[in-house]
Design a protein around this motif. Structure first.
Motif, short mmCIF file in Angstrom:
data_model
loop_
_atom_site.label_atom_id
_atom_site.label_comp_id
_atom_site.label_asym_id
_atom_site.label_seq_id
_atom_site.Cartn_x
_atom_site.Cartn_y
_atom_site.Cartn_z
N LEU A 103 0.83 -1.20 0.00
CA LEU A 103 0.00 0.00 0.00
C LEU A 103 0.87 1.25 0.00
CD1 LEU A 103 -3.03 0.85 0.12
CD2 LEU A 103 -2.75 1.06 2.60
N ALA A 104 2.00 1.20 0.73
CA ALA A 104 2.92 2.34 0.74
C ALA A 104 3.50 2.57 -0.66
CB ALA A 104 4.05 2.08 1.74
N PHE A 105 3.79 1.46 -1.38
CA PHE A 105 4.30 1.58 -2.74
C PHE A 105 3.23 2.17 -3.66
CE2 PHE A 105 7.12 -0.90 -5.97
CZ PHE A 105 7.51 0.30 -6.52
N LEU A 106 1.97 1.77 -3.45
CA LEU A 106 0.87 2.35 -4.22
C LEU A 106 0.77 3.85 -3.96
CD1 LEU A 106 -1.89 -0.38 -3.75
CD2 LEU A 106 -0.92 0.34 -5.94
N ALA A 107 0.89 4.24 -2.68
CA ALA A 107 0.82 5.66 -2.33
C ALA A 107 1.96 6.43 -2.99
CB ALA A 107 0.87 5.82 -0.81
N GLU A 108 3.15 5.83 -2.99
CA GLU A 108 4.30 6.47 -3.63
C GLU A 108 4.07 6.61 -5.13
OE1 GLU A 108 8.96 5.41 -4.65
OE2 GLU A 108 7.99 4.43 -2.95
N THR A 109 3.49 5.57 -5.74
CA THR A 109 3.19 5.62 -7.17
C THR A 109 2.23 6.76 -7.47
OG1 THR A 109 3.53 3.24 -7.39
CG2 THR A 109 2.25 4.31 -9.11
#
Length: 407
Positions: free
Chosen positions: A36-42
């Motif tokens: 989810l953190a990677f999605l937020a960063e994306t």
């Protein structure tokens, strides 16, 4: 009329929230939060803190318990947080209640994924697919949009403006959904004609979890310039290229990446993309072997392919990518704790998977061009088998390899 939600996350600070439940232990919950953190960063946001709570079931009113919500509220107020992202879908009631408590923007996992898709959709096809998914997701959540309009009490003839507006918007959105579905039917027909016009060439589809290197591999094999980036869902549009290996032509397709908890609206909307997988003769399942949970990612993709793409019995080559990024932690001799995947060296993993797949897998690095010739040879042999069945009189194509075998 409801305007389409668009979010700007640039430089926004976010907190992430997830639950530990009987069906999702702490290890999995933390893995999902990392994704989810990677999605937020994306999407352009910065995930500054994660919150976990162990419960039997999600709170129907606020998702998390009262005490945890209070803890999140204090952190939000003291650290200049702009939005909270929840790892599961929220109801309109939950979103309204949480917004009322935290006084910041509230998103759930599906909303975040849909917004990333909307930003990354480049072609008219992808934009139509994403827009349909957005409206389908929005429809049952219209109540949240009109919490500022209270329904008047009373019987017949006493309906308030809130309900009237909701009903109006529901009709508008239903009409829009119907129109978008008709557009996608036309797109599907066009795609179907395009696939038929490609003739009987062998079709190979690259499938796999998002961000495993499918587009990089596509560029390497086809010598094209498909967009590739170290972010989730860098590629949404299906790309088909003609590839020739030792005089044998075949079609190579780069498809959308899968992900855990992929919204069903997106699966339904991307039918034309999934049709490329259904029509493929061979699947090349690309895996990021450097990812700590690559085995679970394999299961997610395999399950989705079986359930959605009806691709259970297709010849499949498992390609373990990013061997150059693989790391492991060697256990000390006096460490008696059970060994985990992180303690297994690459050579042992190779032997394990070669045995499990009866040799039908290969280990490469698309970025560093490691073992690419062996991959090409494997693809050649798989495509050759199908090609010979369709064109039994074209054996001259394989004269080169036959001569080599005779020598």
């Amino acid at each position: 009329m409801i305007e389409k939600n668009t979010f700007e996350y640039n430089n926004e600070r976010a907190v992430l929230v997830a639950l530990i439940t009987p069906s999702q232990n702490e290890t999995k919950a933390r893995e999902y939060l990392s994704e989810l953190a990677f999605l937020a960063e994306t999407a352009g946001a910065e995930a500054v803190k994660s919150f976990l709570q162990r419960v039997e079931n999600a709170n129907p009113r606020t998702f998390v318990g009262k005490g945890k919500l209070e803890e999140i509220r204090h952190y939000v107020e003291e650290n200049d947080i702009d939005l909270a992202i929840f790892d599961d879908d929220l109801t309109s009631k939950q979103v309204a209640n949480i917004e009322n408590e935290l006084k910041i923007k509230i998103l759930d996992r599906t909303t975040l994924i849909l917004d990333i898709f909307a930003k990354r959709a480049q072609t008219a096809t992808a934009r139509t697919q994403v827009e349909l998914a957005q409206y389908q997701y929005l429809l049952p959540r219209l109540t949240r949009m009109w919490t500022h309009l209270e329904r008047q009490r009373g019987g017949i003839g006493m309906r308030g403006p809130g309900e009237t507006q909701i009903e109006t918007d529901r009709r508008i959105i239903l009409d829009k959904i119907s129109h978008l579905k008709d557009e996608l039917k036309n797109i599907d027909r066009q795609k179907s004609i395009q696939r038929k016009n490609r003739g009987k060439l062998t079709r190979i589809a690259l499938v796999g979890y998002t961000n495993v290197g499918k587009s990089t591999l596509m560029n390497l094999l086809s010598k094209s310039e498909v967009f590739a980036e170290n972010k989730l869902f860098a590629t949404l549009d299906t790309t088909v290229r003609k590839v020739i290996i030792d005089n044998l032509p075949f079609l190579l397709t780069d498809t959308i990446g899968f992900i855990r908890k992929l919204p069903t609206h997106l699966v339904d909307s991307f039918k034309s993309t999934l049709d490329e997988v259904r029509d493929a003769d061979i699947l090349v399942h690309v895996v990021d072997i450097s990812h700590p949970q690559f085995e679970e990612q394999i299961e997610v993709v395999s399950r989705t392919l079986q359930e959605v793409c009806e691709a259970k019995d297709k010849p499949t080559l498992l390609v373990f990518n990013k061997v150059d990024a693989f790391t492991y932690v060697k256990k000390d001799d006096d460490d008696l704790t059970p060994r985990t995947r992180e303690n297994i060296p690459l050579e042992e993993l190779k032997q394990t998977w070669m045995a499990k797949m009866t040799g039908n897998c290969i280990f490469i690095s698309a970025r560093e061009k490691i073992n690419i010739d062996a991959l090409k040879e494997r693809l050649y042999m798989m495509a050759k088998e199908i090609h010979q069945k369709r064109f039994p009189y074209n054996d001259f194509l394989f004269q080169k390899y036959d001569d080599l075998e005779m020598e």
